[in-house]
Design a protein around this motif. Sequence first.
Motif, PDB file in Angstrom:
ATOM      1  N   TYR A 153       2.648  56.419  -2.774  1.00 27.02           N
ATOM      2  CA  TYR A 153       1.881  57.456  -2.085  1.00 27.02           C
ATOM      3  C   TYR A 153       1.721  58.704  -2.948  1.00 27.02           C
ATOM      4  O   TYR A 153       0.709  59.397  -2.850  1.00 27.02           O
ATOM      5  CB  TYR A 153       2.531  57.791  -0.741  1.00 27.02           C
ATOM      6  CG  TYR A 153       2.276  56.725   0.280  1.00 27.02           C
ATOM      7  CD1 TYR A 153       0.975  56.417   0.655  1.00 27.02           C
ATOM      8  CD2 TYR A 153       3.312  55.999   0.852  1.00 27.02           C
ATOM      9  CE1 TYR A 153       0.714  55.422   1.570  1.00 27.02           C
ATOM     10  CE2 TYR A 153       3.060  54.991   1.770  1.00 27.02           C
ATOM     11  CZ  TYR A 153       1.765  54.708   2.126  1.00 27.02           C
ATOM     12  OH  TYR A 153       1.496  53.724   3.025  1.00 27.02           O
ATOM     13  N   LEU A 163       7.198  60.712   4.766  1.00 31.18           N
ATOM     14  CA  LEU A 163       7.002  59.722   5.835  1.00 31.18           C
ATOM     15  C   LEU A 163       5.936  58.724   5.385  1.00 31.18           C
ATOM     16  O   LEU A 163       4.785  59.107   5.151  1.00 31.18           O
ATOM     17  CB  LEU A 163       6.547  60.425   7.121  1.00 31.18           C
ATOM     18  CG  LEU A 163       6.287  59.507   8.319  1.00 31.18           C
ATOM     19  CD1 LEU A 163       7.596  58.928   8.857  1.00 31.18           C
ATOM     20  CD2 LEU A 163       5.548  60.245   9.431  1.00 31.18           C
ATOM     21  N   GLY A 164       6.316  57.479   5.245  1.00 32.61           N
ATOM     22  CA  GLY A 164       5.348  56.482   4.795  1.00 32.61           C
ATOM     23  C   GLY A 164       5.728  55.086   5.243  1.00 32.61           C
ATOM     24  O   GLY A 164       6.908  54.752   5.358  1.00 32.61           O
ATOM     25  N   ILE A 165       4.696  54.301   5.504  1.00 28.35           N
ATOM     26  CA  ILE A 165       4.868  52.921   5.953  1.00 28.35           C
ATOM     27  C   ILE A 165       4.212  52.013   4.919  1.00 28.35           C
ATOM     28  O   ILE A 165       3.129  52.326   4.413  1.00 28.35           O
ATOM     29  CB  ILE A 165       4.168  52.713   7.331  1.00 28.35           C
ATOM     30  CG1 ILE A 165       4.676  53.734   8.365  1.00 28.35           C
ATOM     31  CG2 ILE A 165       4.353  51.288   7.845  1.00 28.35           C
ATOM     32  CD1 ILE A 165       6.139  53.679   8.662  1.00 28.35           C
ATOM     33  N   LYS A 173       1.247  49.133   8.735  1.00 30.19           N
ATOM     34  CA  LYS A 173       0.721  50.328   9.407  1.00 30.19           C
ATOM     35  C   LYS A 173       0.086  49.962  10.747  1.00 30.19           C
ATOM     36  O   LYS A 173      -0.354  48.835  10.939  1.00 30.19           O
ATOM     37  CB  LYS A 173      -0.318  51.003   8.519  1.00 30.19           C
ATOM     38  CG  LYS A 173       0.283  51.653   7.302  1.00 30.19           C
ATOM     39  CD  LYS A 173      -0.816  52.298   6.487  1.00 30.19           C
ATOM     40  CE  LYS A 173      -0.241  52.916   5.235  1.00 30.19           C
ATOM     41  NZ  LYS A 173      -1.313  53.361   4.346  1.00 30.19           N
ATOM     42  N   GLY A 174       0.036  50.949  11.630  1.00 27.98           N
ATOM     43  CA  GLY A 174      -0.623  50.751  12.914  1.00 27.98           C
ATOM     44  C   GLY A 174       0.148  49.875  13.875  1.00 27.98           C
ATOM     45  O   GLY A 174      -0.401  49.373  14.857  1.00 27.98           O
ATOM     46  N   GLY A 197       3.199  50.995  15.187  1.00 29.51           N
ATOM     47  CA  GLY A 197       4.148  51.842  15.902  1.00 29.51           C
ATOM     48  C   GLY A 197       5.385  52.213  15.103  1.00 29.51           C
ATOM     49  O   GLY A 197       6.272  52.904  15.615  1.00 29.51           O
ATOM     50  N   GLY A 244       5.656  54.069  12.228  1.00 24.42           N
ATOM     51  CA  GLY A 244       5.667  55.483  11.862  1.00 24.42           C
ATOM     52  C   GLY A 244       6.106  56.339  13.050  1.00 24.42           C
ATOM     53  O   GLY A 244       6.903  57.273  12.894  1.00 24.42           O
ATOM     54  N   HIS A 261      -4.169  63.120  13.583  1.00 25.50           N
ATOM     55  CA  HIS A 261      -4.247  62.319  14.811  1.00 25.50           C
ATOM     56  C   HIS A 261      -2.904  61.632  15.089  1.00 25.50           C
ATOM     57  O   HIS A 261      -2.423  61.614  16.231  1.00 25.50           O
ATOM     58  CB  HIS A 261      -5.368  61.286  14.677  1.00 25.50           C
ATOM     59  CG  HIS A 261      -5.488  60.364  15.840  1.00 25.50           C
ATOM     60  ND1 HIS A 261      -5.994  60.767  17.065  1.00 25.50           N
ATOM     61  CD2 HIS A 261      -5.142  59.054  15.993  1.00 25.50           C
ATOM     62  CE1 HIS A 261      -5.960  59.740  17.908  1.00 25.50           C
ATOM     63  NE2 HIS A 261      -5.448  58.696  17.274  1.00 25.50           N
TER      64      HIS A 261
HETATM   65  C1  COA Z   1       0.646  58.077   8.769  1.00 28.09           C
HETATM   66  C2  COA Z   1       1.611  56.885   8.896  1.00 28.09           C
HETATM   67  C3  COA Z   1       3.031  57.378   8.573  1.00 28.09           C
HETATM   68  C4  COA Z   1       1.556  56.411  10.347  1.00 28.09           C
HETATM   69  O1  COA Z   1       2.493  55.329  10.518  1.00 28.09           O
HETATM   70  P1  COA Z   1       2.041  54.036  11.348  1.00 28.09           P
HETATM   71  O2  COA Z   1       3.243  53.191  11.543  1.00 28.09           O
HETATM   72  O3  COA Z   1       0.862  53.446  10.680  1.00 28.09           O
HETATM   73  O4  COA Z   1       1.593  54.743  12.728  1.00 28.09           O
HETATM   74  P2  COA Z   1       1.747  54.222  14.226  1.00 28.09           P
HETATM   75  O5  COA Z   1       1.441  52.773  14.294  1.00 28.09           O
HETATM   76  O6  COA Z   1       3.028  54.704  14.783  1.00 28.09           O
HETATM   77  O7  COA Z   1       0.581  55.064  14.894  1.00 28.09           O
HETATM   78  C5  COA Z   1      -0.771  54.674  14.644  1.00 28.09           C
HETATM   79  C6  COA Z   1      -1.545  55.896  14.209  1.00 28.09           C
HETATM   80  O8  COA Z   1      -1.297  56.165  12.831  1.00 28.09           O
HETATM   81  C7  COA Z   1      -2.480  56.622  12.187  1.00 28.09           C
HETATM   82  N1  COA Z   1      -2.787  55.797  11.024  1.00 28.09           N
HETATM   83  C8  COA Z   1      -2.940  56.282   9.774  1.00 28.09           C
HETATM   84  N2  COA Z   1      -3.214  55.326   8.904  1.00 28.09           N
HETATM   85  C9  COA Z   1      -3.247  54.168   9.598  1.00 28.09           C
HETATM   86  C10 COA Z   1      -3.518  52.821   9.233  1.00 28.09           C
HETATM   87  N3  COA Z   1      -3.809  52.460   7.969  1.00 28.09           N
HETATM   88  N4  COA Z   1      -3.475  51.882  10.201  1.00 28.09           N
HETATM   89  C11 COA Z   1      -3.219  52.219  11.474  1.00 28.09           C
HETATM   90  N5  COA Z   1      -2.944  53.488  11.886  1.00 28.09           N
HETATM   91  C12 COA Z   1      -2.977  54.456  10.941  1.00 28.09           C
HETATM   92  C13 COA Z   1      -3.575  56.618  13.225  1.00 28.09           C
HETATM   93  O9  COA Z   1      -3.626  57.947  13.716  1.00 28.09           O
HETATM   94  C14 COA Z   1      -3.056  55.693  14.313  1.00 28.09           C
HETATM   95  O10 COA Z   1      -3.512  56.097  15.568  1.00 28.09           O
HETATM   96  P3  COA Z   1      -4.647  55.233  16.340  1.00 28.09           P
HETATM   97  O11 COA Z   1      -4.056  53.873  16.525  1.00 28.09           O
HETATM   98  O12 COA Z   1      -4.864  55.964  17.634  1.00 28.09           O
HETATM   99  O13 COA Z   1      -5.829  55.234  15.428  1.00 28.09           O
HETATM  100  C15 COA Z   1       1.242  55.708   7.961  1.00 28.09           C
HETATM  101  O14 COA Z   1      -0.048  55.273   8.266  1.00 28.09           O
HETATM  102  C16 COA Z   1       1.350  56.019   6.475  1.00 28.09           C
HETATM  103  O15 COA Z   1       2.313  55.639   5.832  1.00 28.09           O
HETATM  104  N6  COA Z   1       0.328  56.712   5.893  1.00 28.09           N
HETATM  105  C17 COA Z   1       0.327  57.078   4.477  1.00 28.09           C
HETATM  106  C18 COA Z   1       1.331  58.132   4.155  1.00 28.09           C
HETATM  107  C19 COA Z   1       1.104  59.422   4.930  1.00 28.09           C
HETATM  108  O16 COA Z   1       0.006  59.935   5.006  1.00 28.09           O
HETATM  109  N7  COA Z   1       2.169  59.946   5.523  1.00 28.09           N
HETATM  110  C20 COA Z   1       2.176  61.182   6.282  1.00 28.09           C
HETATM  111  C21 COA Z   1       2.807  62.241   5.461  1.00 28.09           C
HETATM  112  S1  COA Z   1       3.247  63.633   6.476  1.00 28.09           S
END
Ligand code: COA
Length: 155
Positions: free
Chosen positions: A25, A74-76, A81-82, A84, A86, A113
């Motif tokens: 990331y 914070l990263g997945i 991803k998506g 739950g 994160g 979001h």
């Molecule tokens: C942002 C992040 C931590 C969210 O974790 P996640 O496990 O994917 O999130 P969750 O499943 O709990 O929640 C889903 C939400 O995450 C967000 N999201 C961001 N990228 C996504 C992806 N590629 N796929 C799905 N959801 C994503 C959306 O807002 C989604 O909400 P929605 O379903 O209403 O569209 C993750 O997508 C990630 O690692 N992103 C890259 C690193 C980053 O930007 N980290 C934040 C630094 S503060």
Amino acid sequence: MEAVAVCRRATEDDIEILADLIAGYAEKGIMLPRSRETLKRQIDTFVVAEVGDDVVGCGSLTRLGADLVEIRSLGISEGYKGMGIGSKLVDQLIIEAKEQHIPKIMALTYEVHFFEKNGFTVVNKEIFPEKVWTDCVNCPKQHACDEIAVLKMLN
Ligand SMILES: CC(C)(COP(=O)(O)OP(=O)(O)OC[C@H]1O[C@@H](n2cnc3c(N)ncnc32)[C@H](O)[C@@H]1OP(=O)(O)O)[C@@H](O)C(=O)NCCC(=O)NCCS
């Protein structure tokens, strides 16, 4: 789709996977890099999410003052991803902050979001002066920070 992820505190055995996850990331400019040395020093501030035996996500808490912590790193993993995970990590970090009796938790992010879904509100980042004196001074985007500040009150 929901994956069955378990969140736990990180240990030194997680350093390699954390370094890889964060470096991926950091290369994209959405996270600050963390060296293995820094990760080792700060390992107590990290939580990880596991699916089966695989670490598929991480997050950390940095203390910014008596009443404020920041979610960092914070990263997945791609492919998880998506699901739950994160949100589960954010819940775990909130538990850690509450255990430390810290009333405010914030993040600087592009994922507004996601944080709003988790109960955070967008705020003006100028309200966080302490932040300037920690990692921002090492950030290449220091004078052109385009991340959004989000805050959640914990009491
Ligand atoms: C942002 C992040 C931590 C969210 O974790 P996640 O496990 O994917 O999130 P969750 O499943 O709990 O929640 C889903 C939400 O995450 C967000 N999201 C961001 N990228 C996504 C992806 N590629 N796929 C799905 N959801 C994503 C959306 O807002 C989604 O909400 P929605 O379903 O209403 O569209 C993750 O997508 C990630 O690692 N992103 C890259 C690193 C980053 O930007 N980290 C934040 C630094 S503060």
